[in-house]
Write a protein that holds these residues in place. Sequence first.
Motif, PDB file in Angstrom:
ATOM      1  N   THR A   1      28.998  40.174  -1.045  1.00 32.17           N
ATOM      2  CA  THR A   1      27.914  39.179  -1.008  1.00 32.17           C
ATOM      3  C   THR A   1      26.554  39.857  -0.880  1.00 32.17           C
ATOM      4  O   THR A   1      25.569  39.364  -1.432  1.00 32.17           O
ATOM      5  N   PHE A   2      26.493  40.993  -0.182  1.00 31.10           N
ATOM      6  CA  PHE A   2      25.221  41.720  -0.111  1.00 31.10           C
ATOM      7  C   PHE A   2      24.827  42.247  -1.490  1.00 31.10           C
ATOM      8  O   PHE A   2      23.652  42.188  -1.879  1.00 31.10           O
ATOM      9  N   ILE A   3      25.800  42.775  -2.231  1.00 41.39           N
ATOM     10  CA  ILE A   3      25.496  43.310  -3.562  1.00 41.39           C
ATOM     11  C   ILE A   3      24.954  42.208  -4.469  1.00 41.39           C
ATOM     12  O   ILE A   3      23.956  42.402  -5.185  1.00 41.39           O
ATOM     13  N   TYR A   4      25.599  41.035  -4.434  1.00 42.92           N
ATOM     14  CA  TYR A   4      25.116  39.929  -5.266  1.00 42.92           C
ATOM     15  C   TYR A   4      23.736  39.468  -4.826  1.00 42.92           C
ATOM     16  O   TYR A   4      22.876  39.144  -5.661  1.00 42.92           O
ATOM     17  N   PHE A   5      23.484  39.429  -3.516  1.00 47.42           N
ATOM     18  CA  PHE A   5      22.152  39.064  -3.031  1.00 47.42           C
ATOM     19  C   PHE A   5      21.122  40.100  -3.459  1.00 47.42           C
ATOM     20  O   PHE A   5      20.012  39.755  -3.894  1.00 47.42           O
ATOM     21  N   TYR A   6      21.488  41.383  -3.378  1.00 46.97           N
ATOM     22  CA  TYR A   6      20.573  42.455  -3.761  1.00 46.97           C
ATOM     23  C   TYR A   6      20.253  42.393  -5.254  1.00 46.97           C
ATOM     24  O   TYR A   6      19.111  42.647  -5.663  1.00 46.97           O
ATOM     25  N   GLN A   7      21.240  42.023  -6.067  1.00 50.47           N
ATOM     26  CA  GLN A   7      21.033  41.942  -7.503  1.00 50.47           C
ATOM     27  C   GLN A   7      20.243  40.697  -7.908  1.00 50.47           C
ATOM     28  O   GLN A   7      19.367  40.752  -8.771  1.00 50.47           O
ATOM     29  N   ARG A   8      20.562  39.551  -7.277  1.00 45.40           N
ATOM     30  CA  ARG A   8      20.047  38.261  -7.753  1.00 45.40           C
ATOM     31  C   ARG A   8      18.902  37.708  -6.912  1.00 45.40           C
ATOM     32  O   ARG A   8      18.200  36.795  -7.381  1.00 45.40           O
ATOM     33  N   LYS A   9      18.755  38.203  -5.678  1.00 44.60           N
ATOM     34  CA  LYS A   9      17.683  37.733  -4.777  1.00 44.60           C
ATOM     35  C   LYS A   9      17.726  36.217  -4.596  1.00 44.60           C
ATOM     36  O   LYS A   9      16.689  35.547  -4.564  1.00 44.60           O
ATOM     37  N   GLU A  10      18.925  35.670  -4.427  1.00 43.95           N
ATOM     38  CA  GLU A  10      19.098  34.225  -4.247  1.00 43.95           C
ATOM     39  C   GLU A  10      19.473  33.916  -2.796  1.00 43.95           C
ATOM     40  O   GLU A  10      20.310  34.604  -2.190  1.00 43.95           O
ATOM     41  N   LEU A  11      18.878  32.856  -2.244  1.00 39.46           N
ATOM     42  CA  LEU A  11      19.111  32.488  -0.853  1.00 39.46           C
ATOM     43  C   LEU A  11      20.575  32.170  -0.583  1.00 39.46           C
ATOM     44  O   LEU A  11      21.103  32.514   0.484  1.00 39.46           O
ATOM     45  N   ARG A  12      21.243  31.540  -1.527  1.00 37.22           N
ATOM     46  CA  ARG A  12      22.631  31.147  -1.300  1.00 37.22           C
ATOM     47  C   ARG A  12      23.526  32.353  -1.068  1.00 37.22           C
ATOM     48  O   ARG A  12      24.458  32.309  -0.263  1.00 37.22           O
ATOM     49  N   TRP A  13      23.236  33.452  -1.772  1.00 35.83           N
ATOM     50  CA  TRP A  13      24.017  34.667  -1.558  1.00 35.83           C
ATOM     51  C   TRP A  13      23.685  35.295  -0.212  1.00 35.83           C
ATOM     52  O   TRP A  13      24.551  35.890   0.439  1.00 35.83           O
ATOM     53  N   PHE A  14      22.432  35.153   0.234  1.00 37.22           N
ATOM     54  CA  PHE A  14      22.067  35.674   1.541  1.00 37.22           C
ATOM     55  C   PHE A  14      22.805  34.920   2.651  1.00 37.22           C
ATOM     56  O   PHE A  14      23.214  35.525   3.646  1.00 37.22           O
TER      57      PHE A  14
END
Length: 457
Positions: free
Chosen positions: A191-204
Motif C-alpha cells: 500500500t505504501f508503494i501504491y501511495f508513493y506511485q499514485r499520491k492518492e489519499l485512499r492508498w494512504f
Amino acid sequence: MVYFLIWAAVLVISFNLFKKVSGSMSLLTPNLLSITFYYSLLASTFIGSLLIVLEIDDHYMIKSLSDDYYRYLGFFFICFIMLVMPLTMFLLNKLAGFNGEKEFKSYLAAPVYKEENGSQLFYLYCFFTAMSLGAIGYTILKIDAIPILQLLKGSDNLAELRIDASHNFGGSTVIRNIFGVALAPILSMVTFIYFYQRKELRWFVLFALTTGGALFMAVYDLSKAPIFFYAITVLLLLIYLRIIKLTWLRLAILGGFGVILLVVMYVFIQGVTEPSSFLSYNSGPIGRILLSQVGPFYLHLDLFTDRMDLLYGQSLPSSILGLYDMEQVRSARLAMEVFYPQKVEEGTAGVLNTIFAAEAYANFGYAGILLGTIYVGAVIQIIYMLFIRLPKTPLFLALFIYFTVNIPRIVIGGFADFLFNPMWIAVLVILLTPYVLFYLYRLVKKFRKNSMNGQLS
C-alpha cells in the motif's frame, strides 16, 4: 591459535563465496544473502563458535554440556556450514547462469512497475486489509492480557505474560500468524508503494491501517526482535524504491537509535539495569546474539548423540504428521524441557531456537547436517535468483523484502520450516491467486476477441 587460524580462513572463504553469489556484501546495499551471512551466520553463530572452542565463552548453556567434546564437534560442524552453504549457492549460480553482481545492481536501479487497473487493485487490497485487521482484532480478543498494555500499567510478571501470549495462545495460530503477523507488514509495503506511485489519499489510508496493524503485531507480546526486523523491512523498502541511499553516517545514526531502543527494551521489559550487563560479551544483548543464539546448537548435539534417540521427522509441521497419526515434537522445545525444566514449569521459557542444523541433526543425525546444509543453501539461493529476475512490481517487491527479512530469522529458527512452511505457502496463495485469476481472465477475453475477429473475417 590453530582454531583461530581455521576460523579466520573459513571466514575469508565464506565471505568471498557469499559476495560472488549475492552480488554485494556492502552494508549500504543489504540483500537476502548478505543479511543471512552477517546476521544468521556470522553474528548469531560463527563468532560464538570461536569463543566456545577456545573455552572463553563462560556461558551458562555451554556449562550444561556433559562433555567438552561437543565444543569441538560443534565448531567443525559450523565451519562446515559456513563453507558448504555458499558453495551450494555458487554452484547453483553457475547452473542458472546467474551473475550476482550484475543482476542485483540492475534490480536496485530498476523502477517499480506501475500497474494499471488502479481501482480494482484498491478494492482488492481493501479486502486484504480487512482480513488482516480482522485477524489482529481476533488476536486481541483471544489474549487474556496483552503484554504491551500490562507493561504500561506497571505489571511485574511480564516474562510469564510474554510466554503465555506467544506460546499459549488461546485462539487459532493459523489466523494470527498468517493474516496478522505475516500479512500485515506485506500489505503495509504494498500500500505504501501504491501511495508513493499514485499520491492518492485512499492508498494512504490503507497504508496507515496496515502499518498500524503491523506495528502492533510486532510489539504486542513484548518480543524484542520483531520491531527491529520490521524497521529493517521499512529500510529495505526505502532503499529498493530509491527513496533513500544509505551512507556510513546514516547507517551509524540508525545503528545508534537501534542500540538505544534495545537498551530501553531490556530496562523496561526485563528489568536489566546494571551497565555491565549491556557491555558483557556473554550476557545481556551482546551475549544474547553471540552466544545464546548458538548455544542451543551444542545442547542439541549433546542431547541427541547419546542421551535421546533421533526424532526421525517428528519436527515436521503438524499438518503433515497428522496424516500419519504422529505428534509434532520440535527439538528446540524438547531441549528446553530437558536442560531447563524449572523455567518451563514456571512458564518463563519457551524454546531454544538456534541455527537450522540443530533441528536437522535432532531429526536425521549427521546426514541431517550434511544434506540439510546443501538443501537450505539451495532453497535460499533459488528464492533469491527468482525474485531478482521477476518483474519489479509492487507485490513482488514486497514479497522479496518479506523473504529477505524472514529467511535469515528461520535460518536460526529451525530446519523443518525449510522443508514445508505453511505460512509461506499461505501468504503466496492468498496474495498471488487474485493476480493469476485476473491474468487468466484477460487471456480468455483476448482469446475470445481474436476468435470473433477470425469468424468475421
